[in-house]
Design an enzyme around this catalytic site. Sequence first.
Site, PDB file in Angstrom:
ATOM      1  N   LYS A 113       0.833  -1.214   0.000  1.00 46.37           N
ATOM      2  CA  LYS A 113       0.000   0.000   0.000  1.00 46.37           C
ATOM      3  C   LYS A 113       0.867   1.264   0.000  1.00 46.37           C
ATOM      4  CE  LYS A 113      -2.047  -1.163   3.887  1.00 46.37           C
ATOM      5  NZ  LYS A 113      -1.376  -2.455   4.154  1.00 46.37           N
ATOM      6  N   ARG A 127     -10.554   0.435   8.246  1.00 42.17           N
ATOM      7  CA  ARG A 127      -9.956  -0.864   8.515  1.00 42.17           C
ATOM      8  C   ARG A 127     -10.921  -1.841   9.149  1.00 42.17           C
ATOM      9  NH1 ARG A 127      -4.173   0.231   8.558  1.00 42.17           N
ATOM     10  NH2 ARG A 127      -3.092  -1.672   9.041  1.00 42.17           N
ATOM     11  N   ARG A 155      11.768  -5.079   5.332  1.00 42.60           N
ATOM     12  CA  ARG A 155      11.475  -3.654   5.095  1.00 42.60           C
ATOM     13  C   ARG A 155      12.341  -2.771   5.972  1.00 42.60           C
ATOM     14  NH1 ARG A 155       5.482  -1.655   5.482  1.00 42.60           N
ATOM     15  NH2 ARG A 155       5.577  -2.825   7.418  1.00 42.60           N
ATOM     16  N   ARG A 161      10.572  -0.811  11.418  1.00 38.72           N
ATOM     17  CA  ARG A 161       9.389  -0.480  12.217  1.00 38.72           C
ATOM     18  C   ARG A 161       9.288  -1.445  13.394  1.00 38.72           C
ATOM     19  NH1 ARG A 161       4.372   0.275   8.100  1.00 38.72           N
ATOM     20  NH2 ARG A 161       3.356  -0.976   9.711  1.00 38.72           N
ATOM     21  N   ARG A 203      -1.237  -8.960  13.094  1.00 38.77           N
ATOM     22  CA  ARG A 203      -1.722  -8.017  12.063  1.00 38.77           C
ATOM     23  C   ARG A 203      -2.496  -8.749  10.979  1.00 38.77           C
ATOM     24  NH1 ARG A 203       3.904  -5.436  10.895  1.00 38.77           N
ATOM     25  NH2 ARG A 203       2.961  -4.335   9.148  1.00 38.77           N
TER      26      ARG A 203
HETATM   27  P1  AP5 Z   1       4.781  -1.534   1.961  1.00 39.46           P
HETATM   28  O1  AP5 Z   1       4.456  -0.769   0.737  1.00 39.46           O
HETATM   29  O2  AP5 Z   1       5.437  -0.814   3.063  1.00 39.46           O
HETATM   30  O3  AP5 Z   1       3.487  -2.358   2.473  1.00 39.46           O
HETATM   31  P2  AP5 Z   1       2.160  -1.846   3.171  1.00 39.46           P
HETATM   32  O4  AP5 Z   1       1.011  -2.510   2.526  1.00 39.46           O
HETATM   33  O5  AP5 Z   1       2.130  -0.362   3.262  1.00 39.46           O
HETATM   34  O6  AP5 Z   1       2.364  -2.515   4.597  1.00 39.46           O
HETATM   35  P3  AP5 Z   1       2.176  -1.948   6.048  1.00 39.46           P
HETATM   36  O7  AP5 Z   1       2.955  -2.842   6.962  1.00 39.46           O
HETATM   37  O8  AP5 Z   1       2.469  -0.486   6.114  1.00 39.46           O
HETATM   38  O9  AP5 Z   1       0.650  -2.198   6.265  1.00 39.46           O
HETATM   39  P4  AP5 Z   1      -0.089  -2.223   7.590  1.00 39.46           P
HETATM   40  O10 AP5 Z   1      -1.491  -2.122   7.157  1.00 39.46           O
HETATM   41  O11 AP5 Z   1       0.271  -3.350   8.460  1.00 39.46           O
HETATM   42  O12 AP5 Z   1       0.497  -0.948   8.372  1.00 39.46           O
HETATM   43  P5  AP5 Z   1      -0.050   0.534   8.652  1.00 39.46           P
HETATM   44  O13 AP5 Z   1       1.108   1.433   8.727  1.00 39.46           O
HETATM   45  O14 AP5 Z   1      -1.182   0.871   7.791  1.00 39.46           O
HETATM   46  O15 AP5 Z   1       5.699  -2.781   1.505  1.00 39.46           O
HETATM   47  C1  AP5 Z   1       6.235  -3.680   2.447  1.00 39.46           C
HETATM   48  C2  AP5 Z   1       7.640  -4.124   2.001  1.00 39.46           C
HETATM   49  O16 AP5 Z   1       7.524  -4.874   0.796  1.00 39.46           O
HETATM   50  C3  AP5 Z   1       8.588  -2.960   1.690  1.00 39.46           C
HETATM   51  O17 AP5 Z   1       9.876  -3.301   2.110  1.00 39.46           O
HETATM   52  C4  AP5 Z   1       8.524  -2.824   0.150  1.00 39.46           C
HETATM   53  O18 AP5 Z   1       9.740  -2.340  -0.374  1.00 39.46           O
HETATM   54  C5  AP5 Z   1       8.266  -4.273  -0.268  1.00 39.46           C
HETATM   55  N1  AP5 Z   1       7.423  -4.365  -1.469  1.00 39.46           N
HETATM   56  C6  AP5 Z   1       6.288  -3.666  -1.733  1.00 39.46           C
HETATM   57  N2  AP5 Z   1       5.769  -4.026  -2.913  1.00 39.46           N
HETATM   58  C7  AP5 Z   1       6.591  -5.003  -3.418  1.00 39.46           C
HETATM   59  C8  AP5 Z   1       6.581  -5.773  -4.631  1.00 39.46           C
HETATM   60  N3  AP5 Z   1       5.603  -5.634  -5.549  1.00 39.46           N
HETATM   61  N4  AP5 Z   1       7.558  -6.694  -4.811  1.00 39.46           N
HETATM   62  C9  AP5 Z   1       8.544  -6.850  -3.876  1.00 39.46           C
HETATM   63  N5  AP5 Z   1       8.620  -6.130  -2.732  1.00 39.46           N
HETATM   64  C10 AP5 Z   1       7.643  -5.216  -2.500  1.00 39.46           C
HETATM   65  O19 AP5 Z   1      -0.630   0.339  10.139  1.00 39.46           O
HETATM   66  C11 AP5 Z   1       0.224   0.054  11.204  1.00 39.46           C
HETATM   67  C12 AP5 Z   1      -0.565  -0.030  12.489  1.00 39.46           C
HETATM   68  O20 AP5 Z   1      -1.176   1.232  12.770  1.00 39.46           O
HETATM   69  C13 AP5 Z   1      -1.731  -1.024  12.515  1.00 39.46           C
HETATM   70  O21 AP5 Z   1      -1.311  -2.333  12.827  1.00 39.46           O
HETATM   71  C14 AP5 Z   1      -2.617  -0.416  13.582  1.00 39.46           C
HETATM   72  O22 AP5 Z   1      -2.115  -0.696  14.870  1.00 39.46           O
HETATM   73  C15 AP5 Z   1      -2.466   1.073  13.336  1.00 39.46           C
HETATM   74  N6  AP5 Z   1      -3.466   1.599  12.389  1.00 39.46           N
HETATM   75  C16 AP5 Z   1      -3.247   2.135  11.165  1.00 39.46           C
HETATM   76  N7  AP5 Z   1      -4.401   2.503  10.586  1.00 39.46           N
HETATM   77  C17 AP5 Z   1      -5.384   2.177  11.450  1.00 39.46           C
HETATM   78  C18 AP5 Z   1      -6.798   2.284  11.412  1.00 39.46           C
HETATM   79  N8  AP5 Z   1      -7.437   2.789  10.349  1.00 39.46           N
HETATM   80  N9  AP5 Z   1      -7.500   1.833  12.482  1.00 39.46           N
HETATM   81  C19 AP5 Z   1      -6.887   1.326  13.564  1.00 39.46           C
HETATM   82  N10 AP5 Z   1      -5.548   1.181  13.662  1.00 39.46           N
HETATM   83  C20 AP5 Z   1      -4.799   1.619  12.622  1.00 39.46           C
HETATM   84 MG    MG Z   2       2.125   1.045   4.808  1.00 43.31          MG
END
Ligand code: AP5
Ligand code: MG
Length: 216
Positions: free
Chosen positions: A13, A88, A127, A160, A171
């Site tokens: 994402k 979410r 990552r 992270r 997660r």
């Molecule tokens: P990356 O692009 O960073 O993946 P991502 O989908 O953004 O993963 P996240 O871990 O950020 O998602 P998440 O939903 O767990 O975390 P968030 O920050 O939203 O890619 C990952 C890795 O893969 C990178 O190293 C990249 O280089 C590599 N990659 C990407 N695409 C690739 C490809 N095609 N091929 C090869 N490699 C690739 O949330 C974190 C926390 O915040 C949650 O757990 C929760 O506690 C809280 N939170 C956030 N939003 C809410 C909400 N709305 N409600 C409640 N709690 C929330």
């Molecule tokens: Mg992300």
Amino acid sequence: MNILIIGAPGSGKGTMSEKIVANYKLLHVSTGDMLRAAIKEESPVGLEAQSYMNAGKLVPDDVINKLIKERLNKDDALNGFLMDGFPRNLAQVKSFEAILNELGKKIDLVLNLEIDDLILEKRITGRRICPECGAIYHIETKKPKVDGICDNTGATLIQRKDDTVESLKTRLETYHTLTKPIIEYYKNLGILRNINADQTTDKVFEAIQKELKELI
Ligand code: AP5
Ligand code: MG
């Protein structure tokens, strides 16, 4: 144009959001990035969110809804946003609708990044991010020019706190039980587009661009 990007942790994402906003005039709103910034500032929101995030659990809805409402009320959100990580769960979907109604906005497209869980561990544990600009790297698939250093800011890359195998397990459980139902919801509205996220980043972005061109 108001877009949502949804998908499991590590589905890409954030990576795709970086590419989308570099090519289209959209405001990137990432609840995860906002919460990480709040933790860094040690603000009340950050202090409340920290333990939930480290454990891989969702931060309470009222905290998130307030963040979103405040963010979308700012002028830079007027020309369209790309929402990453929100909503979410179905309760957040409902609150989001109320916020959008108040602002006279609607969602035009929902990009759903599809990927098998088995691929995600390697992505998450490999990552690295820039603590200053949030840029996303990977130790194998997206290396910085200089090992361990951000190309944009020169800062030392970090991992992270929630990028552990244990937290990923929680997660993923959270994603499957609480977040996945929203896919069905947006599918029924006819605005959901599935994207195969198990391809090179260029290929994934190509598939996204195809959907965006149809929308424009
Ligand atoms: P990356 O692009 O960073 O993946 P991502 O989908 O953004 O993963 P996240 O871990 O950020 O998602 P998440 O939903 O767990 O975390 P968030 O920050 O939203 O890619 C990952 C890795 O893969 C990178 O190293 C990249 O280089 C590599 N990659 C990407 N695409 C690739 C490809 N095609 N091929 C090869 N490699 C690739 O949330 C974190 C926390 O915040 C949650 O757990 C929760 O506690 C809280 N939170 C956030 N939003 C809410 C909400 N709305 N409600 C409640 N709690 C929330
Ligand atoms: Mg992300």
